[in-house]
Design a protein around this motif. Structure first.
Motif, PDB file in Angstrom:
ATOM      1  N   LEU A 417       0.825  -1.209   0.000  1.00  0.00           N
ATOM      2  CA  LEU A 417       0.000   0.000   0.000  1.00  0.00           C
ATOM      3  C   LEU A 417       0.860   1.261   0.000  1.00  0.00           C
ATOM      4  O   LEU A 417       0.545   2.238  -0.687  1.00  0.00           O
ATOM      5  CB  LEU A 417      -0.936  -0.011   1.217  1.00  0.00           C
ATOM      6  CG  LEU A 417      -2.058  -1.053   1.188  1.00  0.00           C
ATOM      7  CD1 LEU A 417      -2.812  -1.070   2.502  1.00  0.00           C
ATOM      8  CD2 LEU A 417      -3.020  -0.775   0.041  1.00  0.00           C
ATOM      9  N   ASN A 420       2.534   1.632  -3.462  1.00  0.00           N
ATOM     10  CA  ASN A 420       1.538   2.051  -4.455  1.00  0.00           C
ATOM     11  C   ASN A 420       1.151   3.515  -4.276  1.00  0.00           C
ATOM     12  O   ASN A 420       0.931   4.231  -5.252  1.00  0.00           O
ATOM     13  CB  ASN A 420       0.283   1.175  -4.343  1.00  0.00           C
ATOM     14  CG  ASN A 420       0.357  -0.031  -5.264  1.00  0.00           C
ATOM     15  OD1 ASN A 420       1.399  -0.291  -5.852  1.00  0.00           O
ATOM     16  ND2 ASN A 420      -0.726  -0.763  -5.372  1.00  0.00           N
ATOM     17  N   PHE A 498      -8.630  -4.761  -5.787  1.00  0.00           N
ATOM     18  CA  PHE A 498      -8.116  -5.930  -5.077  1.00  0.00           C
ATOM     19  C   PHE A 498      -8.252  -7.214  -5.892  1.00  0.00           C
ATOM     20  O   PHE A 498      -7.847  -8.282  -5.417  1.00  0.00           O
ATOM     21  CB  PHE A 498      -8.844  -6.098  -3.738  1.00  0.00           C
ATOM     22  CG  PHE A 498      -8.632  -4.954  -2.795  1.00  0.00           C
ATOM     23  CD1 PHE A 498      -7.390  -4.730  -2.223  1.00  0.00           C
ATOM     24  CD2 PHE A 498      -9.664  -4.090  -2.488  1.00  0.00           C
ATOM     25  CE1 PHE A 498      -7.193  -3.671  -1.361  1.00  0.00           C
ATOM     26  CE2 PHE A 498      -9.472  -3.032  -1.626  1.00  0.00           C
ATOM     27  CZ  PHE A 498      -8.231  -2.820  -1.064  1.00  0.00           C
ATOM     28  N   MET A 518      -2.074  -5.640  -4.568  1.00  0.00           N
ATOM     29  CA  MET A 518      -3.346  -5.369  -3.911  1.00  0.00           C
ATOM     30  C   MET A 518      -4.128  -6.654  -3.650  1.00  0.00           C
ATOM     31  O   MET A 518      -4.882  -6.739  -2.684  1.00  0.00           O
ATOM     32  CB  MET A 518      -4.179  -4.402  -4.760  1.00  0.00           C
ATOM     33  CG  MET A 518      -3.474  -3.087  -5.048  1.00  0.00           C
ATOM     34  SD  MET A 518      -2.955  -2.243  -3.537  1.00  0.00           S
ATOM     35  CE  MET A 518      -4.497  -1.564  -3.009  1.00  0.00           C
TER      36      MET A 518
END
Length: 698
Positions: A417, A420, A498, A518
């Protein structure tokens, strides 16, 4: 019986690997500080101490390549090189931390040690700078010594000068290449005592000497200054010496020495008498006692031992349930027996103690989130540099406690996360300036408790996520049909990121773009029986919210029966319980739904989601129990045959060969031996999502 040398060597290496990871983390943090403040000598000293410790410990374990690399790195860790080439020195320190980490991993796995020639080349470039070698090898002309003697020591110096003795303030720098500081300090101490009368000494003992570089002393001697300097320059032990005459006040302060000593003696006698009256022992005064107490009160325990204790406490909780059921049966048959009251009191006492024991073991497993957060400043710095962006990291909630096992599991999702957010979320500086944002982007990590869960937020002030682009990409990838994509709500659209293999990146880079990360985030969070929530505003930024239980050892649950089987659902997921009639159930898109207070809920029957066969014949009922379950922003109703009640369950993981369904996350055993299957709420939600878009789930 003494252990063989190889056993002791293995234990030494295990301790080294454990401490080396902490040293590497400290080196990363100090490297980032050095990048921000290149001229800060305290930061340089801290880096040098870490590298020196790593060098000595690795040499003691026989890891000579690592020790030699650390020795070579020490040559460039000087204030002169930091002032001239601060940014390059910080780069070398961070590269060294990566190289040390790779070498340690190789040593642990007993694999080939990787080549570190690029780092050697960076060190040589810094050393070959004009004046760098001289700055690295020559000693500082004037040692920074304070000679901050106490009032008592100053009076002792005045007394010695009054007697006609020569008193010198001596400062000696311990050679940085000396592997054993405590032994070096003892040699210096012996030389000083052999040269005259030592009035004051800093540090005062060998333990404190392990962390200092400069030894200070007040020495009364009759030897000439040249000879004293010669004696103090101990080869391979002392790298620099500073010698100066001790100054005293004009007034004869030594005359007050007797009064001072008498006052101190009276105070000691008085305190000893007070201790004797109170029945306690007099405590010796020691300036380093507080630090020593803190160090001695810390105990390293292997995590498997704590897990074993936790498992035993879990068995005791099951035993408590068995005793409670037995007491209930005894109460029904012998309600007036006087022994019943005694049994009830004993059970209440045992339950109270067991609850406290359970809480204590849980606290032992709890560690602050700071242990996870502290690795991300380096990650953000590296990814931002690789992407050509300027990103600041803001950390908060580092003291939030979390189970060690969950903390370790969250490391990989958080890493994806954060990377990203820097690569995709935050825009380049020129793009930010065009839309009126500051050139530097901000990434925030926050952690806090909410009920029985911990919440970790990753927030950026970047460009946000465009839902229309996500829908188009999902259709392009074949994940959704065009008509299904149009029916998705904004929240359901955001959760498309996701899906396995899904990515909106225009090109695959070293940082991201393959659509793998993800998917890992969702998989890990669901395995932890947690949830992930995404919110985004176009042009304002994106927030990811990870929710996980504080611990996976035990949970409060609601028990219910379906088809004669006993199930449990975490109480934290239960929103409410209601009873409905058959005529209140409607069908929408081949799904059973319920209208509950202006809200449409999808109804779920476990027998429809999995191959669940009833083990009891249930009579037809006009009324049904519905457990309303909330997961993130979504809710659904679980239709059950009957409710059993609340119960604290100790979770037992189930092997895949025993339970093939992903709808069950674990099991537990009640006091009467009944097995309870614990429902995996995120998996139920995922099964519904895969069946059809969740148009009917509120």
């Amino acid at each position: 019986m003494s252990r063989p040398p190889e056993d002791r060597g293995g234990e030494l290496r295990a301790l080294f690997f454990e401490s080396a990871n902490e040293l590497l983390q400290s080196l990363n943090e100090a490297g980032l500080e050095l990048e921000a403040r290149p001229a800060d000598e305290e930061v340089i000293r801290r880096v040098r101490r870490v590298v020196h410790t790593l060098k000595g410990d690795s040499a003691a374990c026989g890891f000579h390549k690592l020790s030699e690399l650390a020795h070579e790195l020490e040559d460039v860790l000087t204030p002169k090189i930091a002032q001239a080439r601060g940014a390059d020195l910080a780069e070398v320190v961070l590269a060294a931390a990566d190289s040390f980490g790779a070498m340690l991993t190789a040593y642990q796995r007993k694999a080939a040690v990787p080549e570190v020639e690029p780092l050697h080349a960076m060190i040589r470039r810094l050393l070959n700078e004009p004046g760098a070698a001289a700055g690295a090898t020559t000693a500082t002309p004037q040692l920074l010594a304070r000679f901050a003697w106490t009032e008592y020591e100053q009076l002792m110096i005045s007394e010695a000068v009054h007697r006609g003795e020569t008193v010198y303030n001596v400062a000696l720098r311990i050679d940085p290449n000396s592997l054993m500081r405590a032994a070096a300090f003892q040699l210096i101490r012996n030389v000083l005592h052999g040269s005259g009368t030592v009035i004051a000494l800093r540090p005062e003992d060998n333990v404190a000497a392990a962390t200092v570089e400069i030894v200070e002393a007040a020495l009364a001697t009759s030897q000439p200054e040249e000879k004293l300097l010669q004696r103090c320059r101990i080869p391979s032990i002392v790298s620099d010496v500073r010698l100066e005459r001790a100054t005293t006040a004009e007034t004869p302060d030594h005359e007050m020495l007797g009064d001072l000593l008498e006052a101190q003696a009276a105070q000691l006698v008085s305190s000893a008498a007070d201790q004797a009256e109170s029945g306690g022992a007099a405590k010796p005064v020691n300036s380093g006692s507080a630090a020593n107490t803190v160090a001695e009160s810390t105990l390293r325990v292997d995590a498997t031992r704590i897990d074993a204790v936790m498992n035993l406490v879990g068995e005791l909780i099951i035993g408590k349930s068995m005793l409670n059921r037995t007491l209930s049966e005894f109460d029904q048959k012998h309600a007036r027996d006087p022994v019943r009251a005694k049994l009830a009191d004993a059970m209440a006492f045992q339950a109270r103690i067991l609850d406290e024991l359970h809480k204590c073991v849980l606290k032992i497993r709890m560690v602050p989130v700071e242990q996870l957060f502290r690795r991300f400043p380096r990650v953000v710095r590296d990814v931002a540099k690789q992407c050509g962006k300027d990103v600041a990291l803001d950390l908060s909630g580092e003291n939030t406690d979390l189970d060690k096992g969950i903390l370790d599991s969250l490391a990989e999702p958080l890493m994806h996360l954060v990377r990203n957010a820097v690569d995709h979320g935050i825009e380049p500086a020129d793009e930010r300036l065009t839309v009126g944002k500051p050139a530097r982007g901000t990434l925030s990590l926050n952690a806090y408790h909410q009920g029985t869960q911990v919440v970790i937020e990753i927030r950026d002030d970047g460009r946000g996520i465009d839902p229309a682009r996500l829908r188009a990409r999902a259709v392009e990838k074949g994940i959704l049909k065009p008509e299904e994509a149009q029916r998705l709500t904004e929240q359901e659209t955001l959760h498309l990121i996701f899906e396995s293999g899904f990515s909106t990146a225009a090109e695959v880079t070293e940082v991201s773009g393959r659509g793998i990360g993800m998917d890992v985030v969702r998989t890990v969070i669901e395995r932890l029986k947690g949830t992930v929530h995404v919110s985004s505003q176009k042009g304002k930024g994106t927030t990811f919210q990870l929710r996980a239980p504080l611990t996976l050892a035990s949970i409060q649950t609601l028990l219910f029966r379906v088809g004669g089987r006993l199930f449990a659902v975490p109480l934290s997921s239960v929103v409410e319980i209601t009873r409905i009639s058959d005529h209140e159930i409607h069908k929408v898109d081949q799904r059973e739904v319920l209208r509950l207070r202006e809200q449409i809920l999808t109804l779920v029957r476990l027998s429809h989601l999995s191959r669940l066969h009833s083990i009891e014949t249930q009579p037809a009922k006009k009324k049904h129990f519905v457990i309303v379950i909330g997961a993130a922003e979504k809710r659904f109703g679980l239709v059950v045959d009957s409710l059993v009640g609340e119960e604290e369950l100790v979770i037992k993981a189930l092997p895949g060969e025993i339970v093939s369904s992903d709808l069950v996350s674990g099991a537990s055993i009640l006091g009467d031996g009944t097995v309870v299957l614990i429902l995996n709420v995120p998996a139920v939600l995922s099964r519904l999502t895969r069946a059809n878009p969740l148009g009917a789930i509120a």
